[in-house]
Write a protein that holds these residues in place. Sequence first.
Motif, PDB file in Angstrom:
ATOM      1  N   ARG A   1      -9.383  12.525 -11.506  1.00 42.92           N
ATOM      2  CA  ARG A   1     -10.367  12.539 -12.698  1.00 42.92           C
ATOM      3  C   ARG A   1     -10.099  11.589 -14.031  1.00 42.92           C
ATOM      4  NH1 ARG A   1     -12.169  13.824  -8.692  1.00 42.92           N
ATOM      5  NH2 ARG A   1     -13.311  15.768  -8.252  1.00 42.92           N
ATOM      6  N   TRP A   2      -8.671  11.857 -14.158  1.00 43.41           N
ATOM      7  CA  TRP A   2      -8.348  11.007 -15.539  1.00 43.41           C
ATOM      8  C   TRP A   2      -8.535   9.554 -15.045  1.00 43.41           C
ATOM      9  CZ3 TRP A   2      -4.426   7.286 -16.363  1.00 43.41           C
ATOM     10  CH2 TRP A   2      -4.299   7.051 -17.999  1.00 43.41           C
ATOM     11  N   LEU A   3      -7.948   9.080 -13.911  1.00 45.47           N
ATOM     12  CA  LEU A   3      -8.192   7.395 -13.818  1.00 45.47           C
ATOM     13  C   LEU A   3      -9.506   7.071 -13.435  1.00 45.47           C
ATOM     14  CD1 LEU A   3      -5.568   7.616 -10.679  1.00 45.47           C
ATOM     15  CD2 LEU A   3      -5.472   6.286 -12.912  1.00 45.47           C
ATOM     16  N   GLN A   4     -10.675   8.020 -13.144  1.00 50.18           N
ATOM     17  CA  GLN A   4     -12.152   7.780 -13.212  1.00 50.18           C
ATOM     18  C   GLN A   4     -12.459   7.609 -14.519  1.00 50.18           C
ATOM     19  OE1 GLN A   4     -13.311  11.105 -10.569  1.00 50.18           O
ATOM     20  NE2 GLN A   4     -13.460   9.854  -8.773  1.00 50.18           N
ATOM     21  N   ALA A   5     -11.928   8.485 -15.310  1.00 47.32           N
ATOM     22  CA  ALA A   5     -12.571   8.562 -16.746  1.00 47.32           C
ATOM     23  C   ALA A   5     -12.049   7.462 -17.469  1.00 47.32           C
ATOM     24  CB  ALA A   5     -12.020  10.090 -17.587  1.00 47.32           C
ATOM     25  N   MET A   6     -10.678   6.783 -17.167  1.00 54.06           N
ATOM     26  CA  MET A   6     -10.548   5.740 -17.677  1.00 54.06           C
ATOM     27  C   MET A   6     -11.164   4.436 -17.127  1.00 54.06           C
ATOM     28  SD  MET A   6      -8.311   6.709 -20.134  1.00 54.06           S
ATOM     29  CE  MET A   6      -7.573   5.346 -20.527  1.00 54.06           C
ATOM     30  N   GLY A   7     -11.979   4.659 -16.292  1.00 53.66           N
ATOM     31  CA  GLY A   7     -12.636   3.452 -15.618  1.00 53.66           C
ATOM     32  C   GLY A   7     -11.607   2.573 -14.724  1.00 53.66           C
ATOM     33  N   TYR A   8     -10.323   3.167 -14.234  1.00 52.16           N
ATOM     34  CA  TYR A   8      -9.445   2.439 -13.499  1.00 52.16           C
ATOM     35  C   TYR A   8      -9.631   2.620 -12.032  1.00 52.16           C
ATOM     36  CZ  TYR A   8      -6.428   2.380 -17.661  1.00 52.16           C
ATOM     37  OH  TYR A   8      -5.931   2.444 -19.007  1.00 52.16           O
ATOM     38  N   ILE A   9     -10.484   3.800 -11.479  1.00 48.61           N
ATOM     39  CA  ILE A   9     -10.995   3.703 -10.260  1.00 48.61           C
ATOM     40  C   ILE A   9     -12.270   4.122 -10.287  1.00 48.61           C
ATOM     41  CG2 ILE A   9      -8.549   4.136  -9.143  1.00 48.61           C
ATOM     42  CD1 ILE A   9      -9.380   7.162  -8.747  1.00 48.61           C
ATOM     43  N   ASN A  10     -13.073   4.231  -9.085  1.00 52.55           N
ATOM     44  CA  ASN A  10     -14.387   4.447  -9.177  1.00 52.55           C
ATOM     45  C   ASN A  10     -14.474   5.844  -8.864  1.00 52.55           C
ATOM     46  OD1 ASN A  10     -15.240   1.769  -9.410  1.00 52.55           O
ATOM     47  ND2 ASN A  10     -15.201   1.401  -7.192  1.00 52.55           N
TER      48      ASN A  10
ATOM     49  N   VAL B   1      -5.622  -0.185  -6.884  1.00 52.30           N
ATOM     50  CA  VAL B   1      -5.592  -1.557  -5.871  1.00 52.30           C
ATOM     51  C   VAL B   1      -6.045  -1.035  -4.739  1.00 52.30           C
ATOM     52  CG1 VAL B   1      -4.550  -3.301  -4.684  1.00 52.30           C
ATOM     53  CG2 VAL B   1      -4.209  -3.142  -7.100  1.00 52.30           C
ATOM     54  N   PHE B   2      -5.573   0.257  -4.386  1.00 54.10           N
ATOM     55  CA  PHE B   2      -5.914   0.852  -3.000  1.00 54.10           C
ATOM     56  C   PHE B   2      -6.584   2.057  -3.182  1.00 54.10           C
ATOM     57  CE2 PHE B   2      -2.056  -1.891  -2.256  1.00 54.10           C
ATOM     58  CZ  PHE B   2      -2.511  -2.298  -0.992  1.00 54.10           C
ATOM     59  N   GLN B   3      -7.384   2.070  -4.265  1.00 48.51           N
ATOM     60  CA  GLN B   3      -8.179   3.246  -4.374  1.00 48.51           C
ATOM     61  C   GLN B   3      -9.163   3.967  -3.291  1.00 48.51           C
ATOM     62  OE1 GLN B   3     -12.007   2.707  -6.977  1.00 48.51           O
ATOM     63  NE2 GLN B   3     -10.626   0.954  -7.628  1.00 48.51           N
ATOM     64  N   ASP B   4      -9.277   3.004  -2.317  1.00 49.90           N
ATOM     65  CA  ASP B   4     -10.323   3.481  -1.206  1.00 49.90           C
ATOM     66  C   ASP B   4      -9.441   4.111  -0.268  1.00 49.90           C
ATOM     67  OD1 ASP B   4      -9.010   0.646  -1.115  1.00 49.90           O
ATOM     68  OD2 ASP B   4      -9.620   0.802   0.822  1.00 49.90           O
ATOM     69  N   PHE B   5      -7.996   4.304  -0.433  1.00 51.05           N
ATOM     70  CA  PHE B   5      -7.137   5.151   0.367  1.00 51.05           C
ATOM     71  C   PHE B   5      -6.952   6.664  -0.249  1.00 51.05           C
ATOM     72  CE2 PHE B   5      -6.246   1.141   2.612  1.00 51.05           C
ATOM     73  CZ  PHE B   5      -5.778   1.536   3.708  1.00 51.05           C
ATOM     74  N   ILE B   6      -7.337   6.811  -1.498  1.00 52.36           N
ATOM     75  CA  ILE B   6      -7.321   8.291  -2.087  1.00 52.36           C
ATOM     76  C   ILE B   6      -8.044   9.119  -1.323  1.00 52.36           C
ATOM     77  CG2 ILE B   6      -7.637   9.229  -4.282  1.00 52.36           C
ATOM     78  CD1 ILE B   6      -6.948   6.670  -5.740  1.00 52.36           C
ATOM     79  N   LYS B   7      -7.605  10.135  -1.086  1.00 53.57           N
ATOM     80  CA  LYS B   7      -8.240  11.361  -0.483  1.00 53.57           C
ATOM     81  C   LYS B   7      -7.869  12.541  -1.251  1.00 53.57           C
ATOM     82  CE  LYS B   7      -7.876   9.624   4.147  1.00 53.57           C
ATOM     83  NZ  LYS B   7      -7.330   9.846   5.752  1.00 53.57           N
ATOM     84  N   GLU B   8      -8.736  13.103  -2.260  1.00 50.75           N
ATOM     85  CA  GLU B   8      -8.555  14.291  -2.869  1.00 50.75           C
ATOM     86  C   GLU B   8      -8.085  15.452  -2.324  1.00 50.75           C
ATOM     87  OE1 GLU B   8     -11.264  16.968  -6.113  1.00 50.75           O
ATOM     88  OE2 GLU B   8     -11.830  14.757  -6.048  1.00 50.75           O
ATOM     89  N   GLY B   9      -6.923  16.085  -2.816  1.00 51.32           N
ATOM     90  CA  GLY B   9      -6.344  17.141  -2.183  1.00 51.32           C
ATOM     91  C   GLY B   9      -5.505  16.752  -0.947  1.00 51.32           C
ATOM     92  N   THR B  10      -5.438  15.589  -0.465  1.00 55.14           N
ATOM     93  CA  THR B  10      -4.613  15.556   0.634  1.00 55.14           C
ATOM     94  C   THR B  10      -3.820  14.670   0.479  1.00 55.14           C
ATOM     95  OG1 THR B  10      -6.622  15.356   2.297  1.00 55.14           O
ATOM     96  CG2 THR B  10      -4.893  14.221   3.016  1.00 55.14           C
ATOM     97  N   ASN B  11      -3.955  13.241  -0.390  1.00 59.86           N
ATOM     98  CA  ASN B  11      -2.758  12.535  -0.777  1.00 59.86           C
ATOM     99  C   ASN B  11      -2.604  12.476  -2.393  1.00 59.86           C
ATOM    100  OD1 ASN B  11      -4.856  10.587  -1.514  1.00 59.86           O
ATOM    101  ND2 ASN B  11      -4.583   9.421   0.416  1.00 59.86           N
ATOM    102  N   MET B  12      -3.438  13.077  -3.044  1.00 59.43           N
ATOM    103  CA  MET B  12      -3.586  12.998  -4.514  1.00 59.43           C
ATOM    104  C   MET B  12      -4.323  14.249  -5.156  1.00 59.43           C
ATOM    105  SD  MET B  12      -4.797  10.087  -7.128  1.00 59.43           S
ATOM    106  CE  MET B  12      -3.596   8.623  -6.440  1.00 59.43           C
TER     107      MET B  12
ATOM    108  N   ASN C   1       0.996  -1.117   0.026  1.00 64.93           N
ATOM    109  CA  ASN C   1       0.049   0.170   0.068  1.00 64.93           C
ATOM    110  C   ASN C   1       1.029   1.290  -0.047  1.00 64.93           C
ATOM    111  OD1 ASN C   1      -1.634   2.248   0.312  1.00 64.93           O
ATOM    112  ND2 ASN C   1      -3.014   0.932   1.995  1.00 64.93           N
ATOM    113  N   PRO C   2       0.904   1.979  -1.084  1.00 64.06           N
ATOM    114  CA  PRO C   2       1.775   3.316  -1.225  1.00 64.06           C
ATOM    115  C   PRO C   2       1.384   4.514  -0.359  1.00 64.06           C
ATOM    116  CG  PRO C   2       0.295   3.179  -2.915  1.00 64.06           C
ATOM    117  CD  PRO C   2       0.075   1.904  -2.407  1.00 64.06           C
ATOM    118  N   PHE C   3       0.123   4.235   0.246  1.00 62.97           N
ATOM    119  CA  PHE C   3      -0.355   5.268   0.969  1.00 62.97           C
ATOM    120  C   PHE C   3       0.039   5.224   2.410  1.00 62.97           C
ATOM    121  CE2 PHE C   3      -3.506   5.169  -2.418  1.00 62.97           C
ATOM    122  CZ  PHE C   3      -3.639   6.390  -3.041  1.00 62.97           C
ATOM    123  N   LEU C   4       0.401   4.031   2.826  1.00 58.35           N
ATOM    124  CA  LEU C   4       1.009   3.640   4.167  1.00 58.35           C
ATOM    125  C   LEU C   4       2.648   3.834   4.099  1.00 58.35           C
ATOM    126  CD1 LEU C   4      -1.359   0.775   5.482  1.00 58.35           C
ATOM    127  CD2 LEU C   4      -1.600   3.090   5.685  1.00 58.35           C
ATOM    128  N   ALA C   5       3.110   3.243   3.098  1.00 63.47           N
ATOM    129  CA  ALA C   5       4.551   3.372   3.037  1.00 63.47           C
ATOM    130  C   ALA C   5       5.120   3.366   1.736  1.00 63.47           C
ATOM    131  CB  ALA C   5       5.129   2.389   3.813  1.00 63.47           C
TER     132      ALA C   5
END
Length: 213
Positions: free
Chosen positions: A204-213, A187-198, A170-174
């Motif tokens: 938006r691009w990852l969402q548009a590509m269908g890679y994350i929700n 794989v760890f999209q549930d850890f994404i926090k907009e403006g905080t860690n990404m 998990n890159p959001f932890l280490a």
Amino acid sequence: MKKHIIIDDETGEIISEEVVNMKTNISKRKITLCKKMVDDMLEKASKGEELDKDMLYAWCKITKEFNGYGQVKLLGGYRDIEFEKRLVQDIIMTGYTMRVITLAHPFSGFLQRNRQSFIETWSQLYDEIGIGNSKATQSKVKKFLIDNHIVREFKIGGKDGKLVKRLILNPFLARKGSYTSQVTAMVFQDFIKEGTNMSCYPIRWLQAMGYIN
């Protein structure tokens, strides 16, 4: 709906016809593309209009939200403080977890054996971190890694077209750098926090590509 993807083993970048096409004409768009244009496009897209994936990808490259390998820039520290607080509560788990972290590929986040081949099974991981044949310890370590979202399994397309399993940190932890692969972001999209860690733009691009929700 399931999606099969092929990725670069070294960089973790997702390889597909769409992504390759996204990389064309980026240098030309640098001349005219600006933040206001991108923000206006995103605002229109939020109202139902089609999102311009090419523009968004180009902007992410210009602003270095994506590096030369297509990896995503993460914000904040390389190690999560709250995660480390949980680690020190069990010194045995701390030792094994730190060994796991050292096995992660610096670009893709995939766990490796001897820096040469990727770890595909939990048994291989146990051997690498020196657990031995203790089933009780193996079970405890696996539960700790999974329950704390430190390592997850992911199947990807191999060179022969068959799906192969990888264990990913998990890159959001280490992590070992400022960027992480598109695959680990998925794989760890549930850890994404907009403006905080990404930033919002790669999200938006990852969402548009269908890679994350």
